[in-house]
Design a protein around this motif. Structure first.
Motif, PDB file in Angstrom:
ATOM      1  N   LEU A 138       5.435  -0.694  -6.734  1.00 15.71           N
ATOM      2  CA  LEU A 138       6.267  -1.662  -7.453  1.00 15.71           C
ATOM      3  C   LEU A 138       5.781  -1.836  -8.887  1.00 15.71           C
ATOM      4  O   LEU A 138       6.581  -1.830  -9.832  1.00 15.71           O
ATOM      5  CB  LEU A 138       6.258  -3.006  -6.725  1.00 15.71           C
ATOM      6  CG  LEU A 138       7.120  -4.112  -7.339  1.00 15.71           C
ATOM      7  CD1 LEU A 138       8.597  -3.718  -7.322  1.00 15.71           C
ATOM      8  CD2 LEU A 138       6.919  -5.431  -6.604  1.00 15.71           C
TER       9      LEU A 138
ATOM     10  N   ILE B  94       6.745   1.056 -11.103  1.00 17.21           N
ATOM     11  CA  ILE B  94       8.156   0.994 -11.516  1.00 17.21           C
ATOM     12  C   ILE B  94       8.337  -0.065 -12.605  1.00 17.21           C
ATOM     13  O   ILE B  94       9.019   0.161 -13.607  1.00 17.21           O
ATOM     14  CB  ILE B  94       9.058   0.689 -10.296  1.00 17.21           C
ATOM     15  CG1 ILE B  94       9.012   1.870  -9.314  1.00 17.21           C
ATOM     16  CG2 ILE B  94      10.491   0.422 -10.732  1.00 17.21           C
ATOM     17  CD1 ILE B  94       9.616   1.572  -7.962  1.00 17.21           C
TER      18      ILE B  94
ATOM     19  N   GLN C 171      16.960  -6.527  -9.038  1.00 18.41           N
ATOM     20  CA  GLN C 171      16.428  -5.166  -8.971  1.00 18.41           C
ATOM     21  C   GLN C 171      15.131  -5.112  -8.163  1.00 18.41           C
ATOM     22  O   GLN C 171      14.936  -4.227  -7.325  1.00 18.41           O
ATOM     23  CB  GLN C 171      16.190  -4.600 -10.386  1.00 18.41           C
ATOM     24  CG  GLN C 171      17.443  -4.185 -11.126  1.00 18.41           C
ATOM     25  CD  GLN C 171      18.237  -5.380 -11.638  1.00 18.41           C
ATOM     26  OE1 GLN C 171      17.670  -6.446 -11.876  1.00 18.41           O
ATOM     27  NE2 GLN C 171      19.528  -5.218 -11.793  1.00 18.41           N
TER      28      GLN C 171
ATOM     29  N   SER D 233      15.922  -5.561  -4.473  1.00 18.02           N
ATOM     30  CA  SER D 233      16.503  -4.398  -3.810  1.00 18.02           C
ATOM     31  C   SER D 233      15.441  -3.347  -3.493  1.00 18.02           C
ATOM     32  O   SER D 233      15.573  -2.595  -2.533  1.00 18.02           O
ATOM     33  CB  SER D 233      17.606  -3.788  -4.678  1.00 18.02           C
ATOM     34  OG  SER D 233      17.073  -3.320  -5.897  1.00 18.02           O
ATOM     35  N   LEU D 234      14.355  -3.309  -4.297  1.00 17.01           N
ATOM     36  CA  LEU D 234      13.276  -2.350  -4.050  1.00 17.01           C
ATOM     37  C   LEU D 234      12.239  -2.896  -3.073  1.00 17.01           C
ATOM     38  O   LEU D 234      11.821  -2.212  -2.142  1.00 17.01           O
ATOM     39  CB  LEU D 234      12.573  -2.005  -5.368  1.00 17.01           C
ATOM     40  CG  LEU D 234      13.327  -1.117  -6.352  1.00 17.01           C
ATOM     41  CD1 LEU D 234      12.606  -1.105  -7.683  1.00 17.01           C
ATOM     42  CD2 LEU D 234      13.440   0.296  -5.806  1.00 17.01           C
ATOM     43  N   HIS D 235      11.813  -4.116  -3.309  1.00 16.60           N
ATOM     44  CA  HIS D 235      10.681  -4.677  -2.562  1.00 16.60           C
ATOM     45  C   HIS D 235      11.098  -5.199  -1.182  1.00 16.60           C
ATOM     46  O   HIS D 235      10.294  -5.226  -0.253  1.00 16.60           O
ATOM     47  CB  HIS D 235      10.040  -5.794  -3.392  1.00 16.60           C
ATOM     48  CG  HIS D 235       8.708  -6.236  -2.889  1.00 16.60           C
ATOM     49  ND1 HIS D 235       7.683  -5.349  -2.604  1.00 16.60           N
ATOM     50  CD2 HIS D 235       8.213  -7.473  -2.606  1.00 16.60           C
ATOM     51  CE1 HIS D 235       6.636  -6.026  -2.169  1.00 16.60           C
ATOM     52  NE2 HIS D 235       6.932  -7.308  -2.169  1.00 16.60           N
TER      53      HIS D 235
END
Length: 317
Positions: A29, A32, A228, A231-233
């Motif tokens: 994370l 990114i 954002q 949606s990733l984590h």
């Protein structure tokens, strides 16, 4: 066996894998977030301070401060500064209950559920120490407490206090119905107030500047998130725009120096006992360190962090 019990059993049986997996996810994370074309839409991550903490059940979570290059700075005396801050907040922070990027299941992670740890007594009433339910807002606003020119009389304060109590009761009822489709104007009509009086009611209780996010009446229990990152984590989060530089300093120092409850008294007693002898500084330090390690209650996952020498605090400088 229910899913939650099964998950807890797996965590207990292999805390090392849990820690390594958590650390890998957090590392990915940060990579990114730190990338030049990262998630902050034109704002480069310049500095960070990260502290790993452990929940009551022993699982790790992250507290972090991040500095974004060229992010706006709040100045209450400059309308342009206020406008830029609000645009920045709306660009990166959301409380929407209907995002398009992910499922309702993820949003449910953001919905606050009252527990015994969040309740506190104020004037004989039980309230949430996080200030939930939040106030619905037509637009994102940064509000300041009343200044000297706007001072309220005692009667005005008493009247506002009664209105606030009634509004909070109505909000508490509304917050239990997450399917309600009230608009902000319908909410004002529901509590029988105009918008100016509603804003005045909120400001009357402020001690310092505070951000109030654009929020529908069915979103009063949703903690702020970045779509954002979410949606990733795929885990709950609470993201805030910091208005006050002093708050950053206080936050950092408190977490750097945070210790277990009751440890300060224990260590003080040990130090006073050592002063009576002829121990060297090295010997004193060893005794104090052993006292801390042997008297501190930690979870299996926190123990893994210490055994594997994984740092609990990380800073960019």
């Amino acid at each position: 066996m229910c899913a939650m019990k099964k998950k807890c059993d797996l965590i207990r049986k292999d805390p090392v894998t849990c820690v390594r997996y958590f650390e890998h996810r957090v590392k990915c994370l940060w990579e990114i977030l730190s990338a030049p074309s990262g998630l902050f839409q034109g704002y480069e991550l310049e500095d960070k301070y990260v502290r790993i903490e452990f929940q009551a059940r022993g699982s790790p979570h992250v507290h972090a401060l991040i500095w974004l290059k060229n992010a706006p700075k709040y100045d209450k005396n400059k309308p342009e500064s206020i406008k830029k801050c609000i645009e920045f907040i709306d660009k990166l922070i959301s409380v929407s209950s209907k995002p398009t990027q992910f499922s309702a299941e993820l949003i449910s992670l953001q919905r606050h559920k009252h527990s015994h740890t969040c309740k506190k007594y104020v004037n004989g009433c039980i309230i949430c120490r996080f200030g939930i339910p939040y106030f619905p807002m037509r637009e994102t606003m940064i509000m300041e407490p009343f200044d000297d020119d706007e001072k309220l009389t005692r009667n005005e304060r008493d009247e506002i206090s009664k209105k606030r109590e009634n509004v909070m009761k109505e909000l508490d009822k509304l917050s239990k119905d997450i399917d309600n489709l009230l608009t902000f104007d319908e909410f004002l009509e529901h509590i029988n107030m105009n918008e100016n009086d509603y804003i005045k009611l909120i400001r009357a209780d402020l001690k310092k500047a505070k951000v109030f996010l654009k929020r529908a009446p069915n979103e009063v229990r949703i903690n702020a998130y970045n779509p954002q990152i979410m949606s990733l984590h795929k885990a709950n989060m609470d993201i805030q725009f910091i208005l006050d530089p002093y708050a950053c300093l206080k936050y950092c120092v408190e977490y750097i120096n945070k210790s277990e409850n009751g440890m300060s008294k224990l260590l003080r007693e040990a130090l006073n006992e050592l002063k009576k002898g002829n121990n060297t500084v090295r010997e004193r330090l060893r005794v104090i360190a052993n006292k801390f390690l042997n008297s501190s209650e930690i979870s299996a996952q926190e123990a893994v962090y210490h055994i594997l020498s994984i740092p609990l605090s990380i800073s960019s400088r």
